[in-house]
Each structure stands twice: as C-alpha cells, then as structure tokens.
Design an enzyme around this catalytic site. Structure first.
Site, PDB file in Angstrom:
ATOM      1  N   SER A  52       0.739  -1.409   0.255  1.00 37.60           N
ATOM      2  CA  SER A  52      -0.123  -0.369   0.048  1.00 37.60           C
ATOM      3  C   SER A  52       1.067   1.312  -0.235  1.00 37.60           C
ATOM      4  O   SER A  52       1.705   1.535   1.227  1.00 37.60           O
ATOM      5  CB  SER A  52      -1.139   0.427   1.193  1.00 37.60           C
ATOM      6  OG  SER A  52      -1.552   1.425   1.568  1.00 37.60           O
ATOM      7  N   VAL A  57       6.860   2.313   3.646  1.00 35.74           N
ATOM      8  CA  VAL A  57       8.085   1.444   2.736  1.00 35.74           C
ATOM      9  C   VAL A  57       8.126   1.823   1.762  1.00 35.74           C
ATOM     10  O   VAL A  57       8.735   2.170   0.764  1.00 35.74           O
ATOM     11  CB  VAL A  57       8.405   0.305   3.093  1.00 35.74           C
ATOM     12  CG1 VAL A  57       9.866  -0.713   2.758  1.00 35.74           C
ATOM     13  CG2 VAL A  57       9.286  -0.274   4.605  1.00 35.74           C
ATOM     14  N   CYS A  58       6.987   1.718   1.690  1.00 37.17           N
ATOM     15  CA  CYS A  58       6.226   1.773   0.075  1.00 37.17           C
ATOM     16  C   CYS A  58       6.206   2.936  -0.227  1.00 37.17           C
ATOM     17  O   CYS A  58       6.358   3.135  -1.576  1.00 37.17           O
ATOM     18  CB  CYS A  58       4.258   1.278  -0.060  1.00 37.17           C
ATOM     19  SG  CYS A  58       4.376  -0.558   0.741  1.00 37.17           S
ATOM     20  N   ASP A  59       5.844   4.034  -0.071  1.00 43.95           N
ATOM     21  CA  ASP A  59       5.882   5.267   0.214  1.00 43.95           C
ATOM     22  C   ASP A  59       7.669   5.505  -0.190  1.00 43.95           C
ATOM     23  O   ASP A  59       8.040   5.851  -1.357  1.00 43.95           O
ATOM     24  CB  ASP A  59       5.617   6.296   1.052  1.00 43.95           C
ATOM     25  CG  ASP A  59       5.942   7.601   1.361  1.00 43.95           C
ATOM     26  OD1 ASP A  59       4.934   7.963   1.046  1.00 43.95           O
ATOM     27  OD2 ASP A  59       7.407   8.474   1.000  1.00 43.95           O
TER      28      ASP A  59
END
Length: 165
Positions: A52, A57-59
């Site tokens: 997501s 971490v995804c950002d």
C-alpha cells in the site's frame, strides 16, 4: 517463506523466474481504464510491487524509483502496482509529487498478484517484490522479499534495467 513482522503469510499464485516469459495481467490505470502487459510492448518494464502506498516503506520505494526514472530513458516504463484504489493512488502521487512512475491497481481481480505469485492470502494485499522485464517480455530480474516490511535491493533492480537499456 514470506513473513509480515516475523509472522508467516501465505502467497497465492505462481512465482516467476528469470528467463520466464512474463505472465500477462490486467490491472486498473483508473476506475474506467484497464491495462495489460501488452500495453507496454517494446518497453523495458521495471515493476515495483508494494502492499500500500500509504505505508512508510512503500512510500519510500515508490519515491526512490520516481527519482531514478529520468536517468533510465524513455524506453523504460516504471510501474508501481498495489491493490490501493486508483483514486487513492492518484491522490498519493499528487501529494508526494510522484510523476514519473505509473501507479496501477490490482484491486479488481488480483490478476497481477496471482500471475506473479505475490498475492497475500491473509490480507488480500500484494507482497513487496520487484520484476524487470525486457522489451520482448522476458523476465530478466526478480526479487521476492521474504519480509514484507523490508526494502528491496534498489541498486540491483536499477542495474538490471540499465543493463537492458
């Protein structure tokens, strides 16, 4: 075995390997438009898979590939795939200033997740992973992370793309 904060999770689908023909998939570009692997024919594809965009971490992963995009050339498509809804992806990109990575959503049928073996059964999210697919749709680089909260090997993925460009 894949884990989330040390707890085992179940991945659904078939994992791909270097040298495999890239499996086709259908994901949403927005609420009205779906795209498939064929929509990127003739391009090198760096596919960054995240659970997501609204998590740390995804950002960071998506921002990192956005920063690197300009140096990779016009023949490289950088795709970030998650199950976030397309309008949430668009909102996140606008707020983050991400404009060189194309965000795609696997929310409808989880077609990508199953085709690449990254669908997390327990959460119906996608497991963090990286795929580099050449212009002839052959898989050239694969990284399946064992722990959902870890960063991928950015340099190895970028080097795989640069070797094809």
């Amino acid at each position: 075995m894949a884990t989330f904060k040390g707890n085992p999770i179940t991945l659904v689908g078939t994992q791909v390997n270097v040298g495999d023909k890239a499996p086709n998939f259908t994901v949403s570009k927005n609420l009205l438009t779906d795209v498939t692997l064929a929509d990127y024919a003739g391009k090198i594809k760096l596919i960054s898979v995240v659970p997501s965009l609204d998590t740390g971490v995804c950002d960071q992963q998506t921002r990192r590939f956005n920063e690197e995009a300009a140096s990779l050339g016009d023949n490289v498509a950088i795709l970030t795939i998650s199950v976030d809804l397309p309008f949430a992806q668009a909102r996140w990109c606008g707020a983050a200033g991400v404009d060189k990575v194309e965000t795609l959503s696997d929310y409808k049928a989880k077609s990508f997740g199953q085709a690449y073996g990254v669908l997390i059964e327990e959460f119906q999210l996608l497991m963090r992973s990286i795929f580099v697919i050449d212009a002839n749709d052959t898989v050239q680089y694969v990284e399946y992370l064992g722990e959902m909260t870890e960063h991928p090997n950015y340099e190895a993925a970028l080097n795989a793309v640069k070797a094809l460009a």
